[in-house]
Design a protein around this motif. Structure first.
Motif: not given
Length: 141
Positions: A77-90
């Motif tokens: 869940t934390a990984q998905g949230a961080a990816i979704a919150a990113s303003a660009g490539p992760v």
């Protein structure tokens, strides 16, 4: 450093050093996810040191320590949230890139076909086929 682009917007890598961060930024990544628990690494690579170096360059930094063989739904869940919150490539890293691939695949269950979630990381040697049943359950859920 070995940037392994799973998709155009998500890459994984084995452990990085603070000195690798300028190249990560230059490659277009805006968020760095640290999937490595501090207990596995020397102090100069601990989360606080990496966060300081990343943020000094204007990179977003997320700590999501994943213990090998003990990945939790909180990690996913934390990984998905961080990816979704990113303003660009992760850009995500751990010891080999495997854990960063696993949490990405599980976080994307239901958003991408299981064949992609297993096949894309496989191009870099990450064997996630054993996760197919979990991916399929998460996709339904």
């Amino acid at each position: 450093m070995d940037i392994r682009a799973i998709t155009p917007d998500y890459a994984v890598s084995p452990q990085i050093e603070p000195g690798d961060l300028p190249a990560i930024k230059a490659a277009g990544y805006v968020t760095v996810i640290d999937n490595r628990p501090d207990g596995e690494i020397p102090p100069h690579l601990h989360t606080a040191e990496m966060r300081k170096a990343a943020e000094a360059l204007g990179l977003a930094f997320v700590a999501n320590p994943v213990i090998g063989g003990q990945i939790t739904m909180d990690n996913v869940t934390a990984q998905g949230a961080a990816i979704a919150a990113s303003a660009g490539p992760v850009f995500a890293y751990c010891a080999s890139g495997n854990r960063s691939s696993i949490v990405w695949a599980l976080a994307n269950a239901g958003k991408r076909p299981a064949d992609e979630l297993v096949g894309l990381p496989a191009r870099f040697g990450y064997q996630l086929d054993h996760l197919r049943p979990q991916i399929e359950v998460l996709a339904k859920g």
